[in-house]
Scaffold this motif. Sequence first.
Motif, PDB file in Angstrom:
ATOM      1  N   ASP A  18     -14.049  -3.151  -9.378  1.00 54.59           N
ATOM      2  CA  ASP A  18     -13.269  -2.267  -8.510  1.00 54.59           C
ATOM      3  C   ASP A  18     -11.922  -2.890  -8.153  1.00 54.59           C
ATOM      4  O   ASP A  18     -10.895  -2.218  -8.153  1.00 54.59           O
ATOM      5  CB  ASP A  18     -14.041  -1.933  -7.234  1.00 54.59           C
ATOM      6  CG  ASP A  18     -15.234  -1.023  -7.474  1.00 54.59           C
ATOM      7  OD1 ASP A  18     -15.330  -0.418  -8.569  1.00 54.59           O
ATOM      8  OD2 ASP A  18     -16.079  -0.924  -6.565  1.00 54.59           O
ATOM      9  N   ARG A  22      -8.251  -1.329  -9.344  1.00 54.53           N
ATOM     10  CA  ARG A  22      -7.234  -0.932  -8.361  1.00 54.53           C
ATOM     11  C   ARG A  22      -5.958  -1.751  -8.517  1.00 54.53           C
ATOM     12  O   ARG A  22      -4.856  -1.217  -8.471  1.00 54.53           O
ATOM     13  CB  ARG A  22      -7.792  -1.083  -6.950  1.00 54.53           C
ATOM     14  CG  ARG A  22      -6.739  -0.884  -5.895  1.00 54.53           C
ATOM     15  CD  ARG A  22      -7.152   0.050  -4.798  1.00 54.53           C
ATOM     16  NE  ARG A  22      -6.026   0.278  -3.904  1.00 54.53           N
ATOM     17  CZ  ARG A  22      -6.037   0.010  -2.616  1.00 54.53           C
ATOM     18  NH1 ARG A  22      -7.129  -0.461  -2.058  1.00 54.53           N
ATOM     19  NH2 ARG A  22      -4.979   0.241  -1.883  1.00 54.53           N
ATOM     20  N   PHE A  88      -4.093  -4.266   0.437  1.00 55.84           N
ATOM     21  CA  PHE A  88      -5.281  -4.273  -0.416  1.00 55.84           C
ATOM     22  C   PHE A  88      -5.663  -5.708  -0.765  1.00 55.84           C
ATOM     23  O   PHE A  88      -6.800  -6.122  -0.573  1.00 55.84           O
ATOM     24  CB  PHE A  88      -5.028  -3.452  -1.686  1.00 55.84           C
ATOM     25  CG  PHE A  88      -6.090  -3.601  -2.741  1.00 55.84           C
ATOM     26  CD1 PHE A  88      -7.377  -3.155  -2.512  1.00 55.84           C
ATOM     27  CD2 PHE A  88      -5.803  -4.199  -3.958  1.00 55.84           C
ATOM     28  CE1 PHE A  88      -8.368  -3.308  -3.470  1.00 55.84           C
ATOM     29  CE2 PHE A  88      -6.781  -4.355  -4.923  1.00 55.84           C
ATOM     30  CZ  PHE A  88      -8.060  -3.903  -4.684  1.00 55.84           C
TER      31      PHE A  88
END
Length: 134
Positions: A18, A22, A88
Motif C-alpha cells: 500500500d 501510494r 503521508f
Amino acid sequence: MDFVSIRVITDDIDRLVDFYERATGVRAERITEDFAELRTASATLAIGSTRTVPLFAPGSARPGDNHSVILEFLVDDVDSVHRNLTGFVTDFVNEPTTMPWGNRSLLFRDPDGNLVNFFAPVTPAAVEKFARPR
C-alpha cells in the motif's frame, strides 16, 4: 545480463505494498498473498513476505534490517512529489536537495525503515545521463 528487480522482505506485506503504491502511483500486481511486484519501465520492486524467506534459505533475509541499500526512483519533479507525500510519509530524511552529482533528491524511509530516494536530474550532465525516450 540485465538487472531487473530488487526485493524487499517485510513482516507486513499489505502495509508495504500500500505504501509503495501510494508513494509511486504504480499499481502492484499481487502474485500471491506473500508476494507482489511494482513494475516500472526500467525495473521492478518486488515485495515479499517473511514467509517466502525459507524458500531461499531459512534466516537468509530479515525484514526492517537494511542499513546499506537505498531504493531509487526517477521522477519528473522532486519538489512536487515532496508536496504530494507530505502528510503521508512520516520520516523524511532530507528535504528536496540538489546533490553535487546533479540530481535533485528527496530521501525518506518507508514503513519498514528502508531508505527511498526520489530524484530528478537537474544539471545538463545529469539530464543527459538519465535521458529517457518520450
